[in-house]
Design an enzyme around this catalytic site. Structure first.
Site, PDB file in Angstrom:
ATOM      1  N   HIS A  49     119.709 -36.872 -25.085  1.00 31.11           N
ATOM      2  CA  HIS A  49     121.143 -36.679 -25.271  1.00 31.11           C
ATOM      3  C   HIS A  49     121.480 -35.195 -25.358  1.00 31.11           C
ATOM      4  O   HIS A  49     120.941 -34.490 -26.213  1.00 31.11           O
ATOM      5  CB  HIS A  49     121.583 -37.392 -26.558  1.00 31.11           C
ATOM      6  CG  HIS A  49     123.058 -37.402 -26.756  1.00 31.11           C
ATOM      7  ND1 HIS A  49     123.646 -37.010 -27.925  1.00 31.11           N
ATOM      8  CD2 HIS A  49     124.069 -37.773 -25.917  1.00 31.11           C
ATOM      9  CE1 HIS A  49     124.962 -37.137 -27.809  1.00 31.11           C
ATOM     10  NE2 HIS A  49     125.244 -37.594 -26.603  1.00 31.11           N
TER      11      HIS A  49
ATOM     12  N   HIS B  81     129.874 -29.639 -24.736  1.00 33.17           N
ATOM     13  CA  HIS B  81     130.439 -30.886 -25.255  1.00 33.17           C
ATOM     14  C   HIS B  81     131.854 -30.727 -25.794  1.00 33.17           C
ATOM     15  O   HIS B  81     132.780 -31.404 -25.366  1.00 33.17           O
ATOM     16  CB  HIS B  81     129.531 -31.454 -26.353  1.00 33.17           C
ATOM     17  CG  HIS B  81     130.066 -32.719 -26.935  1.00 33.17           C
ATOM     18  ND1 HIS B  81     130.958 -32.743 -27.985  1.00 33.17           N
ATOM     19  CD2 HIS B  81     129.875 -34.009 -26.586  1.00 33.17           C
ATOM     20  CE1 HIS B  81     131.283 -33.996 -28.263  1.00 33.17           C
ATOM     21  NE2 HIS B  81     130.636 -34.784 -27.421  1.00 33.17           N
TER      22      HIS B  81
END
Ligand code: G3P
Ligand code: MG
Length: 239
Positions: free
Chosen positions: A10, A52
């Protein structure tokens, strides 16, 4: 059904190195992983970068919105010290840098398109155009995912042969219509909203369920046992 590894790193391997930086992809490869997820958004000068948040504060020494800074400014920021001092040399990575490194390391990629509001189409288009140029024709095609439907529509149109994943928090009532409309192969959901019956229904319909973000080994085992295809983990390992 799409062939995917049971564990996907991730944001690279976000528990081991600063997320979405080149160090994070190196860490994932060092763990023997086959595939990594990362997030893509646009700078002010329309450069796709792996990042992100919509703002800089959490993972760099900068402030404000990524979308308001040119790449040259962003490249001057420290994107690693917040994680640990030894990563102080890490910089925000461009999509090009990430894709070239993943190619070199033999990592498959799940590219999550994360557009700012109002830039949905251009974020997907520019990211996919770069990826289509850089990613080799042979080997595992990038899995393109997004919480934003129009990004999946752009992916369907620009890179139709690449698999698509619908990102959701919880699988919505209308999931069949949505995955069919976007031509998705996979649904990526928050693991806390998954249960065996739901996973079975989705899998029986021919779609793979991917679960994020799973950092507990016992929970990972439960999810895989209930039929989840892959888990996204910040602390990934290959077996
Ligand atoms: O793609 C899975 C996961 O990364 C989605 O959530 O917020 O971590 O990008 P987020
Ligand atoms: Mg993501």
């Amino acid at each position: 059904m799409i062939d995917l590894p049971s564990v996907i790193g991730h944001r690279g391997a976000a528990g081991l190195a600063p997320e979405n930086t080149l160090a994070s992809f190196h860490a994932a490869a060092a763990r023997g992983l086959e595939m990594v997820e990362f997030d893509v958004r646009l700078t002010a000068d329309l450069q796709p970068v792996a990042f992100h948040d919509d703002t800089l504060e959490r993972t760099t020494n900068g402030v404000g919105a990524v979308a308001l800074r040119d790449l040259a400014e962003l490249k001057r920021l420290d994107a690693g010290s917040w994680f640990a001092p030894q990563f102080g040399g890490e910089r925000i990575a461009t999509l090009d840098e990430v894709l070239l490194l993943c190619r070199e390391l033999g990592l498959g990629v799940n590219m999550e398109i994360k557009p700012d509001h109002g830039r949905e189409v251009e974020t997907a288009r520019l990211a996919l155009e770069r990826a289509a140029t850089l990613w080799p024709v042979s080997g595992r095609a990038p899995l393109v995912s997004s919480f934003v439907g129009v990004c999946l529509t752009v992916a369907r149109d620009l890179t139709p042969s690449w698999p698509r994943g619908l990102l959701v928090k919880a699988v919505p009532e209308d999931w069949r219509d949505r995955v069919a409309g976007f031509g998705c192969s996979t649904i990526h959901a928050d693991h806390r909203h998954l249960d065996p019956a739901l996973v079975a229904v989705v899998a029986q319909a021919g779609y793979s369920v991917l679960a994020y973000t799973v950092n507990d080994g016992v929970r990972a085992g439960e999810l895989l046992k209930m039929g989840v295809c892959s888990i996204f983990s910040d602390y990934p390992h290959s077996s």
